[in-house]
Write an enzyme that holds these catalytic residues in place. Structure first.
Site, PDB file in Angstrom:
ATOM      1  N   HIS B  63       0.843  -1.199   0.000  1.00 36.58           N
ATOM      2  CA  HIS B  63       0.000   0.000   0.000  1.00 36.58           C
ATOM      3  C   HIS B  63       0.883   1.255   0.000  1.00 36.58           C
ATOM      4  O   HIS B  63       0.720   2.153   0.821  1.00 36.58           O
ATOM      5  CB  HIS B  63      -0.971  -0.018   1.175  1.00 36.58           C
ATOM      6  N   TYR B 332       4.519  -5.677   9.446  1.00 33.33           N
ATOM      7  CA  TYR B 332       4.413  -4.213   9.426  1.00 33.33           C
ATOM      8  C   TYR B 332       5.659  -3.591  10.047  1.00 33.33           C
ATOM      9  O   TYR B 332       6.177  -2.582   9.569  1.00 33.33           O
ATOM     10  CB  TYR B 332       3.180  -3.742  10.213  1.00 33.33           C
TER      11      TYR B 332
END
Lengths: 180, 356
Positions: B63, B332
């Site tokens: 993203h 992440y």
């Protein structure tokens, strides 16, 4: 003044507790940054909580050290060995302070609060900043590897004193269970 | 001290003992750190795969393209009986957010991405944090990080052709029947002409923890209040940043609003399985309104330093044992570590025009 041959019980207790916590944290830390397993999230919470505990423990140990009499090194140690002993202990204490602190700072830099065991929120020492995160995250890793190296030295030296030289150094940190 | 032969042998044994102790310690630490490889898929493997051979330095590995948002969540108090978080007490809390599109390319054309996202980060006055990344699909295709890794591998461009291999994709989905719900969503999904007219889903379920400590599994979704929904070809000629331009124009007129809808699970629902939808008759609670008032370009924006790790949860929301959810934390963190270091060192890796 009577000659001290071993560390006070309080110092021994905190030393072995620190050893257990820190070595567990080293293994947990290097594993959890890779792991995608379901235990990872819990491990991370535990890592932060125990990190805070280690920080408190090392502060207590430093204060304790200022007020206690510690056993002298064997008289036949070379100047080099004395220096290595002193220096490695200073480095150990410094790393035990700086590593948890760098962990705390990297959390703050990521905009997060450290909440040991969910009991309280530690204050944020610095504002969120991605560059500060990079500094403290990389430091946290580098210092961890340094700590592991110094711990290996520390254990090697302790075993050398205990098994090869068979002097009083290792004995001074062991608990004795005498039946007299 | 005499040095009899016996004594010498004894000392050698002692040296050997020390050597073995130290060797075991060092070897096991290096093993734990993954220096001899790792039989499981790691966070590093994931990020390597996502960023591809030529990472865009300083950007998120997944993203990568998006915009920062500012706004507030106005809670109506309806969720307060289910979660003790102060966020759900009637009142308002500001958030930093991000709209983004799937993919590792921060220059990708907005309308080419198959998935759009809406992420939120809250810090409450009582020092709690909540981060959530919501996606347009309501489910994921697989149940485990290993299968997700296989899926990403199958969808990756073939080095020979530069395009994904359809036979690999087909083989993957055939081997994973749990992907049926995802594929069904994909077939009927019609992308719209605005970030503001999409619906975004938490995908994974979480536990809401009430004031008595009782838990109830729930999923949530940001449901658009905007009623001017149009298919995306309405902005097909607006260039690679079509969605960002549309958002800027819209926010110049009025705030963009979403209802934050929670769906509460029944006993029969498996909260650890992100591939299945729960039946439509499940209890729904509208917790309040997300009001977006401002946007910023991401690189110097307020959201750039934030990683929208869905495992950052306030008191009153807890993670389930969903393997996909739990895998997100380390991945992440690895992406964040890489781009933070690149940002600090001001590394650049200017993408070649036309390469993507």
């Amino acid at each position: 003044m009577a000659k001290i041959t071993e560390f006070p019980a309080s110092a021994k207790f905190m030393h072995w507790l620190s050893a257990l916590l820190i070595i567990s944290m080293l293994f947990l830390g290097v594993s959890m940054i890779q792991s995608l397993a379901t235990w990872q999230h819990t491990a991370l919470q535990l890592h932060k909580s125990i990190g805070a505990l280690v920080l408190v423990l090392v502060l207590i140990r430093l204060i304790n050290r200022l007020f206690m009499q510690i056993p002298a090194l064997p008289a036949d140690l070379s100047a080099m060995q004395r220096f290595a002993a002193k220096a490695s202990h200073i480095v150990l204490y410094a790393l035990m302070l700086v590593i948890p602190l760098s962990g705390w700072l990297m959390q703050n830099a990521a905009g997060l609060t450290v909440s040991p065991f969910g009991i309280l929120n530690l204050p944020s020492l610095i504002p969120a900043n991605i560059k500060a995160y990079a500094v403290f995250r990389e430091l946290h890793g580098l210092l961890t590897w340094s700590l592991f190296a110094v711990i290996v030295l520390h254990i090697s030296a302790a075993l050398h004193h205990g098994l090869i030289r068979q002097d009083s150094v290792l004995q001074s940190m062991l608990f004795r269970f005498k039946n007299k | 001290m005499s040095t009899s032969p016996n004594k010498k042998i004894n000392i050698n044994k002692r040296y050997s003992l020390i050597f073995v102790v130290i060797a075991v310690l060092v070897f096991s630490f290096l093993y734990a750190a993954g220096l001899f490889g790792n039989k499981d898929v790691t966070a590093q493997d994931f990020v390597n795969l996502q960023q591809s051979a030529k990472p865009y330095f300083g950007f998120r590995r997944a993203h990568a393209k998006g915009v920062c948002l500012q706004g507030e969540f106005i809670a109506n108090g309806a969720l307060a009986p289910f979660s003790q978080s102060s966020l759900f007490q009637a009142g308002s809390n500001t958030f930093t957010g991000r709209f983004s599109i799937a993919g590792n390319n921060p220059l990708a054309p907005d309308l080419a991405a198959p998935v759009r996202s809406f992420a939120l980060s809250f810090t409450t006055t009582d020092g709690e944090h909540w981060r959530t990344g919501m996606n347009t699909p309501p489910v994921v295709a697989v149940r485990t990080p290993e299968a997700f890794f296989e899926q990403l591998t199958a969808l990756s461009p073939d080095p020979a052709t530069g395009k994904p291999d359809p036979s690999k994709i087909k083989a993957f989905f055939q081997a994973h029947p749990e992907s049926a719900t995802f594929n069904h969503w994909k077939q009927q999904y019609q992308a719209t002409s605005s970030f503001a007219t999409e619906q975004y889903h938490s995908i994974n379920a979480f536990y809401l923890i009430d004031a008595k400590g009782q838990r109830r599994a729930a999923r949530w979704a940001a449901v658009p209040q905007a009623t001017d929904k149009q298919p995306e070809n309405a902005i097909a000629n607006a260039g690679p940043d079509a969605l960002q331009l549309e958002l800027a124009a819209r926010l110049a007129q009025q705030p963009v609003k979403f209802d934050l809808m929670f769906t509460l699970a029944n006993q029969t629902d498996d909260e650890t399985d992100p591939t299945v939808l729960w039946p439509d008759d499940r209890e729904q609670v509208n917790a309040g309104t997300l009001v977006i008032t401002q946007w910023q370009a991401q690189q110097d924006g307020t959201c750039n330093g934030i990683t929208f790790d869905p495992l950052v949860l306030p008191k009153g929301i807890e993670a389930t044992k969903d393997p996909i959810l739990n895998a997100r934390g380390a991945a992440y963190a690895e992406s964040y570590r890489r781009r933070a270091k690149e940002t600090l060192l001001q590394q650049t890796n200017q993408p070649q025009q036309g390469a993507h």
